[in-house]
Design an enzyme around this catalytic site. Structure first.
Site, short mmCIF file in Angstrom:
data_model
loop_
_atom_site.label_atom_id
_atom_site.label_comp_id
_atom_site.label_asym_id
_atom_site.label_seq_id
_atom_site.Cartn_x
_atom_site.Cartn_y
_atom_site.Cartn_z
N SER A 1 0.74 -1.63 0.04
CA SER A 1 -0.45 0.21 -0.05
C SER A 1 0.77 1.35 0.22
O SER A 1 2.03 1.13 0.13
CB SER A 1 -1.17 -0.10 1.28
OG SER A 1 -1.92 1.05 1.45
N TYR B 1 -3.10 -1.68 9.83
CA TYR B 1 -2.93 -2.06 8.57
C TYR B 1 -1.37 -1.30 7.64
O TYR B 1 -0.87 -1.98 7.48
CB TYR B 1 -4.07 -0.79 8.13
CG TYR B 1 -4.12 -1.97 6.49
CD1 TYR B 1 -5.07 -2.32 6.11
CD2 TYR B 1 -3.59 -0.46 5.59
CE1 TYR B 1 -5.10 -2.19 4.86
CE2 TYR B 1 -4.04 -0.19 4.01
CZ TYR B 1 -4.35 -1.56 3.74
OH TYR B 1 -5.23 -1.90 2.41
P1 NAD Z 1 -11.65 -6.04 -1.22
O1 NAD Z 1 -12.21 -5.81 0.12
O2 NAD Z 1 -12.78 -5.66 -2.41
O3 NAD Z 1 -11.09 -7.60 -1.49
C1 NAD Z 1 -9.99 -8.27 -0.91
C2 NAD Z 1 -10.58 -9.48 -1.13
O4 NAD Z 1 -10.28 -10.81 -0.13
C3 NAD Z 1 -11.65 -10.00 -0.86
O5 NAD Z 1 -12.85 -10.77 -1.53
C4 NAD Z 1 -12.09 -11.15 0.69
O6 NAD Z 1 -12.86 -11.89 0.71
C5 NAD Z 1 -10.49 -11.13 1.13
N1 NAD Z 1 -9.71 -11.65 2.02
C6 NAD Z 1 -9.67 -11.13 3.27
N2 NAD Z 1 -9.28 -11.57 3.80
C7 NAD Z 1 -9.18 -13.50 3.30
C8 NAD Z 1 -8.44 -14.06 3.85
N3 NAD Z 1 -8.35 -14.34 5.03
N4 NAD Z 1 -8.24 -15.44 3.05
C9 NAD Z 1 -8.65 -15.41 1.78
N5 NAD Z 1 -9.03 -14.07 0.95
C10 NAD Z 1 -9.53 -12.99 1.88
O7 NAD Z 1 -10.32 -4.79 -1.20
P2 NAD Z 1 -9.48 -4.26 -2.27
O8 NAD Z 1 -9.33 -2.51 -2.48
O9 NAD Z 1 -9.35 -4.53 -3.24
O10 NAD Z 1 -7.67 -4.85 -1.62
C11 NAD Z 1 -7.19 -5.49 -1.88
C12 NAD Z 1 -6.08 -5.61 -1.74
O11 NAD Z 1 -5.08 -4.46 -1.65
C13 NAD Z 1 -5.38 -5.81 -0.18
O12 NAD Z 1 -4.55 -6.23 -0.14
C14 NAD Z 1 -5.68 -4.15 0.21
O13 NAD Z 1 -5.04 -3.87 1.38
C15 NAD Z 1 -4.75 -3.54 -0.70
N6 NAD Z 1 -5.18 -2.21 -0.86
C16 NAD Z 1 -6.12 -1.31 -1.08
C17 NAD Z 1 -6.83 -0.30 -1.09
C18 NAD Z 1 -7.82 0.80 -1.58
O14 NAD Z 1 -8.45 2.47 -0.97
N7 NAD Z 1 -8.78 -0.27 -1.02
C19 NAD Z 1 -5.51 0.84 -0.70
C20 NAD Z 1 -3.55 0.48 -0.60
C21 NAD Z 1 -3.62 -1.09 -0.40
#
Ligand code: NAD
Length: 257
Positions: free
Chosen positions: A143, A157
């Protein structure tokens, strides 16, 4: 087709970045192992790819569990014969994550398990598979907060993502001569369920918006395009990178009016 004949395992494939990446990678020729906890949405991801003429399976795994991570890698090799791309992407941002004083130890441990230990476990079982395939690409979703602190506290986080970035750099160096590249995708704030659930009031969203040079959150599809670059041979000399896709936030001192 930039991923023709490749096998890509993507965790968190039921939603957001993982879902968009699974779809995009499939259109570029990859056979997809879609991994998640959300069986309905995970199955839907895989069946949509198949309906569109691609190849995909869904595997249920809790990525914070060692046995599940081993099984998801085994499933990739069993179904498709090899693994070329490992995208450790699943993650959470807990609504009770706060500053050091106010974050409960349980929230800390939960976040570390799902966001950081999962990446270690994915690599622990995935790297031998990539070695058997003669090399490959690992993409770990970190991130922006792996490199910049957040004044709106989310300490567990932030620390988990700092760990993902550090781990990715070390693995990149250790495995560089094995034709295995490891990069940390570092998204800025995105319009996905994860962040929108955390920023659950207009006031919280507005507090973030002030810091976004482009005046908007990023989209999961924009992260998928960055991940495709890291997965494909287009990035053949890119490893150990802090791959920031943040709409310019990390370049900003004060955003323009
Ligand atoms: P999202 O919530 O849309 O998708 C995350 C997915 O991970 C979901 O389908 C969920 O069911 C799955 N998940 C959660 N816990 C799990 C587990 N223990 N085992 C298997 N699957 C699991 O989120 P996103 O925004 O697509 O996030 C994806 C990645 O990007 C994450 O690592 C998040 O930290 C990172 N990220 C997101 C952002 C943001 O602003 N959304 C910014 C920086 C980084």
């Amino acid at each position: 087709m930039r991923l023709k004949d490749r096998v890509a395992l993507i965790t968190g494939a039921a939603s957001g970045i993982g879902l968009e990446s699974a779809r995009l990678f499939a259109t570029e020729g990859a056979r997809i192992v879609a991994v998640d906890l959300n069986d309905e949405a995970g199955e839907a991801c895989a069946s949509r790819i198949r309906d569109d003429g691609g190849e995909a399976i869904y595997v249920h795994a809790d990525v914070s569990k060692s046995s599940d991570c081993k099984e998801m890698i085994d499933a990739a090799e069993k179904e498709f014969g090899k693994l070329d791309t490992l995208f450790n992407n699943a993650g959470i941002m807990h609504s009770a994550d706060d500053d050091a004083v106010n974050t409960d130890e349980k929230i800390w441990d939960l976040t570390m398990g799902i966001n950081l230990k999962s990446v270690f476990l994915g690599c622990k079982y995935g790297i031998p598979a990539l070695q058997r395939a003669g090399g490959g690409s690992i993409i770990n979703t970190a991130s922006l907060v792996a490199v910049m602190g957040s004044g709106a506290p989310q300490l567990a986080y932030t620390a988990s993502k700092g760990g993902v970035l550090a781990l990715s750099k070390e693995l990149a160096i250790v495995h560089a001569k094995e034709n295995i590249r490891v990069n940390a995708l570092c998204p800025g704030p995105l319009n996905t369920e994860l962040l929108m659930k955390f920023l659950d009031t207009d006031e919280k969203k507005a507090r973030r918006m002030v810091h976004l040079p482009m005046g908007r959150f990023g989209e999961a599809a924009e992260m998928a395009k960055a991940a495709l670059f890291l997965a494909s041979d287009d990035s053949s000399y890119v490893t150990g990178s802090t791959f920031l896709v943040d709409g310019g936030i990390s370049a900003a001192y004060v955003t323009a009016e």
